[in-house]
Design a protein around this motif. Structure first.
Motif, PDB file in Angstrom:
ATOM      1  N   ALA A   1       1.064  -1.184  -0.028  1.00  0.00           N
ATOM      2  CA  ALA A   1       0.091  -0.069  -0.066  1.00  0.00           C
ATOM      3  C   ALA A   1       0.977   1.284   0.032  1.00  0.00           C
ATOM      4  CB  ALA A   1      -0.701  -0.071   1.132  1.00  0.00           C
ATOM      5  N   TRP A   2       1.954   1.154   0.671  1.00  0.00           N
ATOM      6  CA  TRP A   2       2.883   2.295   0.699  1.00  0.00           C
ATOM      7  C   TRP A   2       3.299   2.726  -0.896  1.00  0.00           C
ATOM      8  CZ3 TRP A   2       7.888   3.168  -0.913  1.00  0.00           C
ATOM      9  CH2 TRP A   2       8.542   4.264  -0.388  1.00  0.00           C
ATOM     10  N   ALA A   3       3.672   1.652  -1.487  1.00  0.00           N
ATOM     11  CA  ALA A   3       4.180   1.798  -2.851  1.00  0.00           C
ATOM     12  C   ALA A   3       3.025   2.231  -3.958  1.00  0.00           C
ATOM     13  CB  ALA A   3       4.463   0.655  -3.661  1.00  0.00           C
ATOM     14  N   ARG A   4       1.745   2.136  -3.380  1.00  0.00           N
ATOM     15  CA  ARG A   4       0.521   2.592  -4.134  1.00  0.00           C
ATOM     16  C   ARG A   4       0.541   4.077  -3.995  1.00  0.00           C
ATOM     17  NH1 ARG A   4      -2.185  -1.963  -4.217  1.00  0.00           N
ATOM     18  NH2 ARG A   4      -3.215  -1.611  -1.993  1.00  0.00           N
ATOM     19  N   TRP A   5       0.693   4.520  -2.670  1.00  0.00           N
ATOM     20  CA  TRP A   5       0.714   5.931  -2.089  1.00  0.00           C
ATOM     21  C   TRP A   5       1.815   6.701  -2.758  1.00  0.00           C
ATOM     22  CZ3 TRP A   5      -0.526   3.569   3.142  1.00  0.00           C
ATOM     23  CH2 TRP A   5      -1.742   3.469   3.245  1.00  0.00           C
ATOM     24  N   VAL A   6       2.925   6.161  -2.998  1.00  0.00           N
ATOM     25  CA  VAL A   6       4.128   6.801  -3.405  1.00  0.00           C
ATOM     26  C   VAL A   6       4.216   6.954  -5.018  1.00  0.00           C
ATOM     27  CG1 VAL A   6       6.656   6.624  -3.497  1.00  0.00           C
ATOM     28  CG2 VAL A   6       5.361   6.088  -1.474  1.00  0.00           C
ATOM     29  N   ARG A   7       3.661   6.020  -5.654  1.00  0.00           N
ATOM     30  CA  ARG A   7       3.914   5.836  -6.937  1.00  0.00           C
ATOM     31  C   ARG A   7       3.205   7.201  -7.921  1.00  0.00           C
ATOM     32  NH1 ARG A   7       1.956   1.165 -10.469  1.00  0.00           N
ATOM     33  NH2 ARG A   7       2.512   2.287 -12.447  1.00  0.00           N
ATOM     34  N   PRO A   8       2.047   7.566  -7.495  1.00  0.00           N
ATOM     35  CA  PRO A   8       1.591   8.858  -8.161  1.00  0.00           C
ATOM     36  C   PRO A   8       2.452  10.022  -7.948  1.00  0.00           C
ATOM     37  CG  PRO A   8       0.042   7.858  -6.811  1.00  0.00           C
ATOM     38  CD  PRO A   8       0.937   7.078  -6.588  1.00  0.00           C
ATOM     39  N   TRP A   9       2.870  10.231  -6.674  1.00  0.00           N
ATOM     40  CA  TRP A   9       3.860  11.337  -6.565  1.00  0.00           C
ATOM     41  C   TRP A   9       5.255  11.186  -7.262  1.00  0.00           C
ATOM     42  CZ3 TRP A   9       1.531  15.234  -4.064  1.00  0.00           C
ATOM     43  CH2 TRP A   9       0.593  14.799  -3.383  1.00  0.00           C
ATOM     44  N   THR A  10       5.806   9.942  -7.408  1.00  0.00           N
ATOM     45  CA  THR A  10       7.039   9.678  -8.238  1.00  0.00           C
ATOM     46  C   THR A  10       6.451  10.071  -9.450  1.00  0.00           C
ATOM     47  OG1 THR A  10       7.394   7.806  -6.992  1.00  0.00           O
ATOM     48  CG2 THR A  10       8.700   8.125  -8.794  1.00  0.00           C
ATOM     49  N   LEU A  11       5.367   9.645 -10.162  1.00  0.00           N
ATOM     50  CA  LEU A  11       4.997   9.893 -11.457  1.00  0.00           C
ATOM     51  C   LEU A  11       4.868  11.264 -11.873  1.00  0.00           C
ATOM     52  CD1 LEU A  11       4.518   7.920 -13.619  1.00  0.00           C
ATOM     53  CD2 LEU A  11       2.089   7.884 -12.953  1.00  0.00           C
ATOM     54  N   ALA A  12       4.075  12.103 -10.704  1.00  0.00           N
ATOM     55  CA  ALA A  12       4.029  13.574 -10.793  1.00  0.00           C
ATOM     56  C   ALA A  12       5.466  14.207 -11.025  1.00  0.00           C
ATOM     57  CB  ALA A  12       3.155  14.082  -9.750  1.00  0.00           C
ATOM     58  N   ALA A  13       6.198  13.809 -10.036  1.00  0.00           N
ATOM     59  CA  ALA A  13       7.530  14.682  -9.923  1.00  0.00           C
ATOM     60  C   ALA A  13       8.317  14.357 -11.324  1.00  0.00           C
ATOM     61  CB  ALA A  13       8.230  14.159  -8.865  1.00  0.00           C
ATOM     62  N   TRP A  14       8.157  13.103 -11.810  1.00  0.00           N
ATOM     63  CA  TRP A  14       8.971  12.690 -13.050  1.00  0.00           C
ATOM     64  C   TRP A  14       8.544  13.283 -14.164  1.00  0.00           C
ATOM     65  CZ3 TRP A  14       7.453  10.347 -17.368  1.00  0.00           C
ATOM     66  CH2 TRP A  14       8.438   9.677 -18.256  1.00  0.00           C
ATOM     67  N   LEU A  15       7.164  13.505 -14.273  1.00  0.00           N
ATOM     68  CA  LEU A  15       6.720  14.034 -15.603  1.00  0.00           C
ATOM     69  C   LEU A  15       6.874  15.503 -15.780  1.00  0.00           C
ATOM     70  CD1 LEU A  15       3.645  15.539 -16.555  1.00  0.00           C
ATOM     71  CD2 LEU A  15       2.716  13.894 -15.250  1.00  0.00           C
ATOM     72  N   PHE A  16       7.101  16.012 -14.444  1.00  0.00           N
ATOM     73  CA  PHE A  16       7.235  17.723 -14.547  1.00  0.00           C
ATOM     74  C   PHE A  16       8.998  17.710 -14.950  1.00  0.00           C
ATOM     75  CE2 PHE A  16       3.613  18.433 -11.969  1.00  0.00           C
ATOM     76  CZ  PHE A  16       2.773  19.225 -12.982  1.00  0.00           C
ATOM     77  N   LEU A  17       9.769  16.819 -14.097  1.00  0.00           N
ATOM     78  CA  LEU A  17      11.149  17.074 -14.419  1.00  0.00           C
ATOM     79  C   LEU A  17      11.448  16.580 -15.941  1.00  0.00           C
ATOM     80  CD1 LEU A  17      13.865  17.446 -12.987  1.00  0.00           C
ATOM     81  CD2 LEU A  17      13.890  14.787 -12.568  1.00  0.00           C
ATOM     82  N   THR A  18      10.808  15.884 -16.456  1.00  0.00           N
ATOM     83  CA  THR A  18      11.043  15.553 -17.905  1.00  0.00           C
ATOM     84  C   THR A  18      10.485  16.673 -18.723  1.00  0.00           C
ATOM     85  OG1 THR A  18      10.081  13.190 -17.334  1.00  0.00           O
ATOM     86  CG2 THR A  18      10.184  13.972 -19.817  1.00  0.00           C
ATOM     87  N   GLY A  19       9.497  17.373 -18.296  1.00  0.00           N
ATOM     88  CA  GLY A  19       9.250  18.500 -18.894  1.00  0.00           C
ATOM     89  C   GLY A  19      10.069  19.695 -18.863  1.00  0.00           C
ATOM     90  N   GLY A  20      10.636  19.812 -17.465  1.00  0.00           N
ATOM     91  CA  GLY A  20      11.720  20.780 -17.306  1.00  0.00           C
ATOM     92  C   GLY A  20      12.971  20.590 -18.120  1.00  0.00           C
ATOM     93  N   ILE A  21      13.515  19.495 -18.117  1.00  0.00           N
ATOM     94  CA  ILE A  21      14.528  19.018 -18.760  1.00  0.00           C
ATOM     95  C   ILE A  21      14.517  19.305 -20.265  1.00  0.00           C
ATOM     96  CG2 ILE A  21      16.271  17.240 -19.712  1.00  0.00           C
ATOM     97  CD1 ILE A  21      15.886  16.162 -16.663  1.00  0.00           C
ATOM     98  N   ALA A  22      13.204  18.820 -20.800  1.00  0.00           N
ATOM     99  CA  ALA A  22      13.244  19.202 -22.441  1.00  0.00           C
ATOM    100  C   ALA A  22      12.967  20.451 -22.624  1.00  0.00           C
ATOM    101  CB  ALA A  22      11.839  18.396 -22.720  1.00  0.00           C
ATOM    102  N   MET A  23      12.440  21.314 -21.832  1.00  0.00           N
ATOM    103  CA  MET A  23      12.356  22.839 -22.007  1.00  0.00           C
ATOM    104  C   MET A  23      13.549  23.399 -22.119  1.00  0.00           C
ATOM    105  SD  MET A  23       9.571  24.858 -22.320  1.00  0.00           S
ATOM    106  CE  MET A  23      10.626  25.895 -23.543  1.00  0.00           C
TER     107      MET A  23
END
Lengths: 149, 663
Positions: B202-224
């Motif tokens: 369950a811990w992983a299920r709570w953490v995954r969305p946060w990881t996903l969100a951070a990762w997707l913004f970081l991807t955008g930031g690096i690409a930008m």
């Protein structure tokens, strides 16, 4: 497959990948590292022609000569020694006589440095760091100490 | 007035943050519900206060209040409105304020979306966020106060560095920080789990969305950031392996690994300890990036030594958080129980390999970035580690990883059948092979390596499409039924496919640009033409133009295709900003399909011409479009019902392992 076997497999695979990575890093360190030199360094300890290096110093006043086309010749100096440089291409916006630059390339057998990249400072308060340090050692530093934001 | 208000609320935020960092821990330890309930409220108040402080700084910029030192140093009354606003974070102090604004934003988000987390976990997570906040508020107040006043106040400001006066750099820092700082949530969850001594799927299920969100913004930031460097610096390069770039790339690599290991932990309850460690390491790399960029150590090791305040302070923060969390990890990790078993050939096995390669690649980037600093710090030679190093180390590690990507999603959990999966991927492999042959035989000047690179990109793209094709049952089921299944597939499957497809597109863009780009450096006079990649460019001459806070000389080139028809023009300029007495080059870019024609101007020559550097960059836009597709993949996954933050606790059915249509 037991827990122990699985652990051994993972550790084995990790060991192999890490060993390969370490090998690559060591090999690359031998081969790809570029040293920074000043004209004085070059005068005191000449390097083999063709060795890639970064040459830093000031662009000597009155030394910039264009052939009317895209070739530029200038002299990089650290006030003690000079090294002639040739470059083909567009110089950075802030390339000026009397200012600090770093040129990356190689010295030819004739002692002329052929640059494929020339870096100047990014703005009015920033000088390529190697140049600033080297000039400070020589005691000819005049820029103000506002390099960091 | 605004400056004082901002300063005051920053101090209040520090006090609140101290309370947030301590009281909920006590509450969690004693089981005191009231102390624990303090955490979400305090997180909100901290966010509100930092928001107020940030708004005050923006207001000072809008009013061009040059009695504030930060505004004086980085603004000018003639600067366009948009850059007055974005200039707020175009400097050290302002960007640190943005950093903590995003940190407190994430704290507030955790308290909204974490309403159904176990009370002690939520209290501990928010308290750890409080620790991070306290450290950085102190840093800002002691070494980088953006609200310092000047007396007497100057009449005019010094203006923002012109290369930062660009919409790309306005968007880049917020995106990058949303990624960087977003990983602090994963970190806080990891530390909270260690404090609790309890961790489960369950811990992983709570953490995954946060990881996903951070990762997707970081991807955008690096690409930008990459696109900004490409068009604004006028050098035509999209990645320089510069330490500043590497500083953001390392957390991205580690974050990508975390994203994948969290899947194993959630689905199979395995790799718990490793996932925890990765969560800690990812945020540690974010902190390291902050240190590298903000301490001045990159400008010069000596600048760091002469102005040690900021550098030493961040270094202390770094040592405290990384050392502290790793020590906690060392003490507590053995208490966590190991999870499910799996065969090496399985989805878990593939994800372990993914993690192995990604973390090793992170390590090589780490070594390459820090080695010159270390050599110089111990008084050795000044050296530079550049692109050749990373091509030799990072490149070879990425190739096996990329070859494996299409296998991963098709392998079954626990025990997979590599032969069956290979058979399913036959079509994709055939397609990739065809791409290799076509590129090698029909593209002029294509090397074997370039052809193989294009083939690898095609393999990734086709592999991702095969995954969706098979999972929706095309080929086995009637098309209408398969289509219905495709629509009904869990969103995370679309997310995976899109992210892998985006990776393939980025790779295709990189290979295409590096292998097939053409470059001409010419001295050109008005009326003359230059040919590149089948296009003819006619130089029409320079024309002066006056912008709001700059003057420029615009050079216009008319473009004709090989057929002789005119297809428009491209304008490139040399700009001069009088406030900083600084020239910049504005590259002229014309997009054709996925490729671009890139014109950058040099100095004028005595004979009345101008030096121009012209590139043909085939498929170059795919590099960043691929990044957008990866972000879209992350966003689609984020909306998967099973991943929605907090939702699983209410939906009992979601806790059952879902059957995988492909297995």
């Amino acid at each position: 497959m037991t827990r122990k076997q699985r652990r051994l497999t993972i550790i084995g695979a990790a060991g192999v990948v890490l060993a390969i990575a370490a090998g690559l890093v060591l090999y690359a360190f031998n081969d790809t590292i570029v040293f920074f030199k000043t004209p004085t360094d070059l005068a005191e300890q000449p390097v083999a022609p063709g060795t890639r290096l970064r040459l830093g110093g000031l662009v000597k006043e009155g030394s910039v000569a264009r052939d009317g086309g895209t070739h530029v010749a200038f002299v990089i100096t650290d006030t003690e020694h000079d090294t002639p440089v040739t470059y083909d291409g567009i110089l950075p916006d802030l390339f000026r006589e009397g200012q600090g630059v770093v040129a990356e390339g190689a010295v030819g057998a004739d002692g002329v440095f052929t640059a494929d990249t020339v870096l100047a400072k990014h703005d009015e308060t920033y000088m390529p760091r190697e140049v600033a340090d080297a000039l400070k050692e020589k005691g000819v530093w005049q820029g103000e100490e506002k390099a960091t934001q | 007035m605004f400056a004082e208000l901002g300063h005051f609320s920053l101090i209040l935020a520090l006090v609140i943050s101290l309370a947030l960092a301590t009281l909920p821990h006590v509450g969690a330890r004693r089981g005191d519900a009231r102390l624990m309930a303090l955490a979400p409220a305090a997180a909100w108040v901290a966010f509100a206060l930092i928001g107020l402080a940030f708004a005050c700084l923006v207001a000072s910029y809008l009013r061009s209040d040059f009695s504030v030192a930060n505004v004086y140093e980085n603004s000018h009354s003639a600067k366009p409105l948009i850059y007055k606003i974005t200039g707020t974070w175009g400097n050290h102090e302002g960007s640190m304020l943005l950093w903590v604004l995003i940190l407190t934003l994430f704290g507030a988000l955790v308290s909204i979306f974490g309403a159904n987390l176990p009370a002690t976990l939520r209290a501990n997570v928010l308290a750890v966020q409080g620790w991070v906040g306290t450290a950085f508020f102190l840093f800002i107040l002691i070494t980088s106060n953006p609200f310092t006043r000047l007396n007497p106040a100057p009449i005019e400001g010094q203006d923002l560095n012109p290369i930062l006066q660009d919409i790309g750099l306005a968007v880049h820092p917020p995106l990058l920080y949303l990624g960087y700082v977003g990983f602090s949530v994963c970190f806080s969850f990891a530390v909270a789990a260690l404090i609790d001594g309890r961790i489960d799927a369950a811990w992983a299920r709570w953490v995954r969305p946060w990881t996903l969100a951070a990762w997707l913004f970081l991807t955008g930031g690096i690409a930008m950031g990459s696109y900004w460097a490409y068009y604004e610096l006028g050098w035509g390069g999209f990645w320089f392996w510069d330490p500043v770039e590497n500083a953001s790339f390392m957390p991205w690599l580690a974050g990508t690994a975390l994203l994948h290991s969290a899947i194993v932990m959630e689905k199979r309850a395995a790799l718990k300890i490793w996932t925890l460690l990765l969560a800690i390491l990812t945020f540690s790399l974010s902190l390291l990036g902050t240190f590298l960029v903000r301490s001045g150590v990159l400008t010069s090791v000596h600048a760091f030594a002469t102005d040690p305040g900021r550098g030493i302070f961040i270094l202390c923060i770094l040592v405290f958080f990384i050392g502290g969390s790793l020590a906690l990890f060392a003490f507590r990790a053995s208490r966590l129980t190991a999870g499910g078993l799996f065969h090496p050939v399985s989805r878990e096995g593939a994800l372990v390999l993914n993690n192995l390669f990604l973390t090793t690649a992170t390590a090589t980037v780490f070594v390459g970035t820090l080695y010159p600093l270390m050599v110089e710090a111990v008084g050795g030679d000044k050296i530079s580690v550049g692109e050749p190093f990373f091509n030799l180390t990072f490149g070879p590690l990425m190739i096996p990883l990329l070859c494996m990507v299409p296998f991963g999603p098709l392998l079954a959990w626990k025990r997979g059948d590599i032969i069956a999966v290979s058979q399913r991927l036959m079509a994709a492999f055939g397609g990739a092979l065809a791409v290799v042959l076509v590129v090698y035989l029909f593209k002029d000047g294509a090397s074997v390596l370039a052809a193989l690179g294009c083939g690898l990109a095609a393999w990734l793209i086709l592999g991702a499409l095969t995954d969706l094709w098979l999972k929706s049952g095309f080929g086995n089921l009637p098309p209408s039924q398969a289509l219905r299944r495709l629509v009904g597939l869990p969103k995370s499957m679309f997310g995976t496919a899109a992210a892998h497809l985006g990776l393939g597109l980025t790779l295709l863009g990189i290979v295409g640009t590096i292998s097939f780009q053409q470059e001409r450096i010419v001295e050109i006079k008005p009326g003359e033409t230059v040919e590149i990649a089948g296009y003819t460019l006619l130089f029409e001459g320079l024309r002066p133009f006056k912008g709001p806070n700059f003057d420029e000389e615009q050079g216009t080139f008319r473009i004709r295709s090989s057929g002789g028809s005119e297809i428009g023009s491209v304008v490139s300029a040399k700009r001069f900003y009088p406030a900083r007495r600084m020239p910049t080059t504005e590259a002229g870019i014309r997009t054709m399909g996925f490729s671009q024609l890139y014109v950058s101007l040099g100095d004028q020559t005595e004979t009345g011409g101008i030096v121009a550097r012209i590139w043909w960059k085939p498929l170059v836009t795919l590099i960043w479009l691929g990044g957008l597709v990866m972000m879209a993949g992350g966003a689609i996954s984020l909306f998967d019902r099973r991943l929605r933050v907090g939702a699983p606790a209410r939906r009992k059915s979601a806790l059952r392992p879902q059957s995988d249509p492909a297995s």
